[in-house]
Enzyme design. Structure first.
Site, PDB file in Angstrom:
ATOM      1  CE  LYS A  43       1.011   2.267  -0.681  1.00  0.00           C
ATOM      2  NZ  LYS A  43       1.577   2.202  -2.056  1.00  0.00           N
TER       3      LYS A  43
HETATM    4  N1  PMP Z   1      -5.277   3.840  -3.962  1.00  0.00           N
HETATM    5  C1  PMP Z   1      -4.896   4.635  -2.960  1.00  0.00           C
HETATM    6  C2  PMP Z   1      -5.955   5.388  -2.225  1.00  0.00           C
HETATM    7  C3  PMP Z   1      -3.547   4.764  -2.622  1.00  0.00           C
HETATM    8  O1  PMP Z   1      -3.178   5.572  -1.601  1.00  0.00           O
HETATM    9  C4  PMP Z   1      -2.587   4.043  -3.377  1.00  0.00           C
HETATM   10  C5  PMP Z   1      -1.117   4.166  -3.058  1.00  0.00           C
HETATM   11  N2  PMP Z   1      -0.541   5.399  -3.222  1.00  0.00           N
HETATM   12  C6  PMP Z   1      -3.020   3.244  -4.426  1.00  0.00           C
HETATM   13  C7  PMP Z   1      -4.366   3.151  -4.687  1.00  0.00           C
HETATM   14  C8  PMP Z   1      -2.046   2.526  -5.335  1.00  0.00           C
HETATM   15  O2  PMP Z   1      -1.391   1.441  -4.798  1.00  0.00           O
HETATM   16  P1  PMP Z   1       0.085   1.070  -5.246  1.00  0.00           P
HETATM   17  O3  PMP Z   1       0.999   2.067  -4.591  1.00  0.00           O
HETATM   18  O4  PMP Z   1       0.293  -0.301  -4.735  1.00  0.00           O
HETATM   19  O5  PMP Z   1       0.187   1.162  -6.723  1.00  0.00           O
END
Ligand code: PMP
Length: 331
Positions: A43
């Protein structure tokens, strides 16, 4: 490598061969080491993309406050960037997220508000609460606050299109056959899939969806329905975000925690890397993708964040037993 500031530490992460998974699948399976970003997760990229675009558009003014609703990792990324660029942060987070993420946000200096975990249609949902806080700050002092809005702000997806997707293409010398990951905002899956398909339309895209998320049903039958739950934090949603909209999925998969967690326990025990729950769901998705596509393919997924962030949960036998999940004998 020499960099001028924190932003220079974000991205350009290595691609790690997942040895055991690759042997098991007869494929080359790689994980993008997003836990190596300075805030410890994928993130940081989202935070950087959103902050840069908001500065460019004037939505974020010098000395302003960045407000965001987050499961934690985006809040961490935004707060370290804000510290390095002279902004403040107000972070709204559901209180059922890991105490390690909450403590880290406090340590970094975010102004933190913990709210009940409720459904998206509840006005007190953390995403709506963050928007309301930004609105109130701007009412009191016009132009003082900017709501990052990671779910619907497509600067998130654009950042993954420009950076994560491009890096995966370069690091595999264009030999990537498939990409698979889970969805929180959808920024990663949408941005990376667009970048890779633009280079090679034959690249297969997989969705690894945890239980308690509606996307598996949506992409297989068109209905936003969900059942069950997962201990993986930061992933799983019940609505289609602006970032995810228009993304084409070849292989939607639903992954249970019981199927996924043993993969990160083995990775720690035998390959020395300690990861969080969303990486487990991603690894299980990569394995299933390999089984579906057959041997000899190159498959890439995301290693989203480091496991110490969930030591009190995913790496805690008492917690695992309380959820009826298998506990590795060495833990
Ligand atoms: N894994 C973790 C630990 C996250 O914090 C997030 C984001 N909330 C994601 C995966 C997913 O990524 P995205 O928001 O790009 O879908």
């Amino acid at each position: 490598m020499r960099v001028p500031d924190l932003a220079g530490l974000i991205g350009n992460t290595p691609l790690l061969k997942l040895r055991k998974l690759s042997e098991q699948a007869g494929c080359e399976i790689y994980g993008k080491c997003e836990f190596m970003n300075p805030g410890g997760s994928i993130k940081d990229r989202t935070a950087l993309g959103i902050v840069r675009s908001a500065i460019a558009s004037g939505a974020l003014q010098p000395g302003g406050t960045i407000v965001e609703g987050t499961a934690g990792n985006t809040g961490i990324g935004l707060t370290i960037l804000a510290n390095s660029m002279g902004f403040g942060t107000r972070i709204v987070m559901p209180m059922n997220q890991s105490r390690e993420k909450i403590e880290q946000l406090e340590l970094l200096g975010a102004q933190l508000e913990l709210v009940q975990s409720t459904s998206y249609d509840d006005p007190n949902h953390y995403i709506h609460r963050a928007k309301a806080i930004a609105g109130k700050l701007n009412e009191e002092n016009p132009g003082s606050a900017f709501c990052a809005g990671q779910f619907d702000n497509t600067a998130n997806r654009d950042m993954h299109y420009q950076s994560t997707g491009q890096e995966i293409w370069d690091q595999t010398d264009g030999e990537v056959d498939a990409f698979v990951c889970s969805v929180g905002t959808g920024g990663t899956l949408a941005g990376v899939s667009r970048a890779l398909r633009e280079k090679n339309p034959k690249v297969k895209i997989g969705l690894a969806d945890p239980e308690g998320s509606a996307l598996f049903n949506y992409f297989s039958s068109g209905d936003l329905l969900f059942e069950g739950s997962s201990i993986a934090e930061g992933i799983g949603i019940s609505h289609i975000t602006e970032n995810l909209a228009g993304t084409e999925i070849d292989i939607p998969m639903q992954i249970t925690d019981a199927e996924a967690l043993p993969l990160i326990y083995d990775l720690l025990r035998f390959e020395g890397i300690c990861l969080g729950g969303s990486s487990a769901i991603n690894m299980a998705g990569a394995l299933r993708m390999a089984e579906e596509m057959g041997p000899g393919h190159t498959i890439v997924t995301i290693l989203c964040d480091y496991g110490t962030r969930y030591q009190s949960k995913i790496y805690n036998p008492v917690f695992l037993k309380s959820k009826g999940l298998p506990v590795p004998d060495w833990l």
